[in-house]
Design an enzyme around this catalytic site. Structure first.
Site, PDB file in Angstrom:
ATOM      1  N   GLU A   1    -117.060 -38.578  31.656  1.00  0.00           N
ATOM      2  CA  GLU A   1    -118.403 -37.987  31.505  1.00  0.00           C
ATOM      3  C   GLU A   1    -118.311 -36.792  30.568  1.00  0.00           C
ATOM      4  OE1 GLU A   1    -119.853 -37.036  35.408  1.00  0.00           O
ATOM      5  OE2 GLU A   1    -119.868 -39.151  36.023  1.00  0.00           O
TER       6      GLU A   1
ATOM      7  N   GLN B   1     -95.011 -41.094   4.995  1.00  0.00           N
ATOM      8  CA  GLN B   1     -94.025 -40.361   4.178  1.00  0.00           C
ATOM      9  C   GLN B   1     -93.222 -41.326   3.286  1.00  0.00           C
ATOM     10  OE1 GLN B   1     -94.381 -37.191   4.447  1.00  0.00           O
ATOM     11  NE2 GLN B   1     -92.790 -36.531   3.039  1.00  0.00           N
TER      12      GLN B   1
ATOM     13  N   GLU C   1    -107.086 -43.259  28.104  1.00  0.00           N
ATOM     14  CA  GLU C   1    -106.390 -43.655  29.339  1.00  0.00           C
ATOM     15  C   GLU C   1    -105.397 -42.577  29.777  1.00  0.00           C
ATOM     16  OE1 GLU C   1    -105.688 -47.762  30.010  1.00  0.00           O
ATOM     17  OE2 GLU C   1    -107.285 -48.382  28.636  1.00  0.00           O
TER      18      GLU C   1
END
Ligand code: COS
Length: 386
Positions: A126, A341, A368
């Site tokens: 939220e 790189q 997550e």
């Protein structure tokens, strides 16, 4: 639960070929149109990818966690939007119902989730409750044989495509024990889907806010039929999800390493292939070593996950899942950085895949559970040890 080895080998081979022959060639279209083409999504459903983690009795493929990780490793080797389109059905959208749902809830929803007819999202986060998931404010107030849900959810993956949500809301007092999990059909009156989020990377993945205004949800949709269990359901779902993300991270590290090796074999400077220079080899070698370490960790944790009773939680395995997500998602960040790189200035240009992957993998350390949340889970576990 596991698919027999021969059938699984066939499936894995099919997924591998599908990724190389169908998904990789469509990566540029996904990037350009910021969407997964509907015919590809349909092909993914037809392959059974929405149901890999759902038992065969509910129409899924019934893979073990170890097998799911092998499939996720393959899916991780292309634009992450493809995996994301089916990822909530495989993991966070379906597993709460499978782990803690009533027999009636499983029978009603899992077959449609497994086939992909129903896209299921996971609505926990939220605006004011991200890492501190137990502070969520969305309320579910009992009203006769229903609950009335009001609140807002943020960054909900697949919400624009979803037919339903596994949604956490507060039925009781403050803290984790006041939270319940609901199955919320997306078509219920009072649900509004926000504008699609504009993100740093992973174009083609769909996230947005979801607003709930007095949404009437039958009490029969309370997962497990008992209030107050939703936080634990969410945590168990995330333990599993963290392992799945880890396998994705390893798959993407493999892909980045492959494109970096190919570049180092072709690009010439100072009269030689740049890959013949030891300083370039050192970067490739570090990435290869870290990838092998990460992938071995995923396989070992998936084995431990499969060894515990299905649906049960084991603090040791949760800790290992957090270690695995922490290591592998940080690892792919380093692999992507080295990949850029190795490409030199070309790595900063968006016609090179490595530029895109560099942005795409940044999310893996955030969703997550951020790396810092994984550290907290691990640290807390260690401090509890006798
Ligand atoms: N499995 C089962 N139960 C679990 C669990 C797990 N992995 N982790 C915690 N629990 C239980 C605890 O045992 C505790 O139960 P009791 O009250 O019966 O003892 C309850 O849940 C509360 O646990 P805890 O006190 O550890 O909760 P915290 O509020 O401290 O939060 C963290 C724990 C920070 C780990 C949790 O909020 C979290 O994972 N946050 C990140 C959220 C996230 O990943 N969001 C991403 C959204 S999806 S993209």
């Amino acid at each position: 639960m596991a698919l027999d080895q021969d059938t699984f080998d066939l499936l894995k081979d099919t997924v591998r070929r599908f990724v190389r022959e169908r998904l990789v060639p469509a990566e540029d279209a996904v990037e350009e149109h910021d969407d997964v083409p509907p015919d590809i999504l349909q092909d993914m459903k037809d392959l059974g990818l929405c149901g890999v983690s759902i038992p065969e009795e509910y129409g899924g493929l019934g893979l073990s966690m170890a097998q799911e990780c092998e499939v996720a490793y393959e899916l991780g080797q292309t634009a992450l939007a493809f995996r994301s389109a089916v990822g909530t059905n495989i993991g966070i959208g379906s597993q709460g119902i499978l782990m803690d749902g009533t027999p009636a809830q499983k029978a009603e929803y899992l077959p449609r989730i497994a086939s992909g007819e129903l896209i299921m999202s996971f609505a926990l986060t939220e605006p004011d409750a991200g890492s501190d998931a137990a502070s969520l404010k969305t309320r579910a107030v009992a009203d006769g044989s229903d609950y009335l849900l009001s609140g807002s959810k943020r960054y909900i993956t697949n919400a624009p495509r979803a037919g339903g949500f596994t949604l956490m809301a507060r039925t009781g007092g403050a803290g984790a024990s006041g939270i319940s999990a609901f199955i919320v059909p997306a078509t219920l009156p009072g649900i509004t889907i926000g504008k699609p989020d504009r993100k740093m990377g992973q174009r083609g993945t769909k996230t947005c806010d979801v607003f709930l205004d007095q949404v009437r949800v039958p009490a029969a949709n309370l997962i497990g039929g008992e209030p107050g269990k939703g936080f634990k359901t969410a945590m168990k779902v995330l333990d599993r999800g963290r392992l799945h993300i880890s396998a994705i991270a390893c798959g993407m590290a493999r892909r980045i390493l492959d494109v970096s090796i190919a570049y180092a074999q072709n690009r010439k400077q100072f009269g030689s292939r740049i890959g013949d220079f030891q300083l370039v080899q050192a970067m490739l070698a570090d990435s290869q070593a870290e990838l092998l370490a990460g992938w071995a960790l995923v396989r070992e944790t998936a084995r431990a996950y499969d060894a515990k009773p299905p649906g049960a939680s084991d603090p040791d395995v949760s800790m290992q899942a957090s270690c695995t997500k922490l290591f592998t998602t940080e690892m792919v960040g380093r692999v992507a950085d080295r990949g850029v790189q190795v490409h030199g200035g070309a790595g900063y240009m968006n016609e090179y895949k490595v530029e895109r992957f560099y942005r795409d993998v940044r999310l893996l350390r955030l969703y997550e559970g951020t790396s810092q949340i994984q550290q907290l889970v691990i640290g807390k576990h260690l401090m509890r040890a006798p």
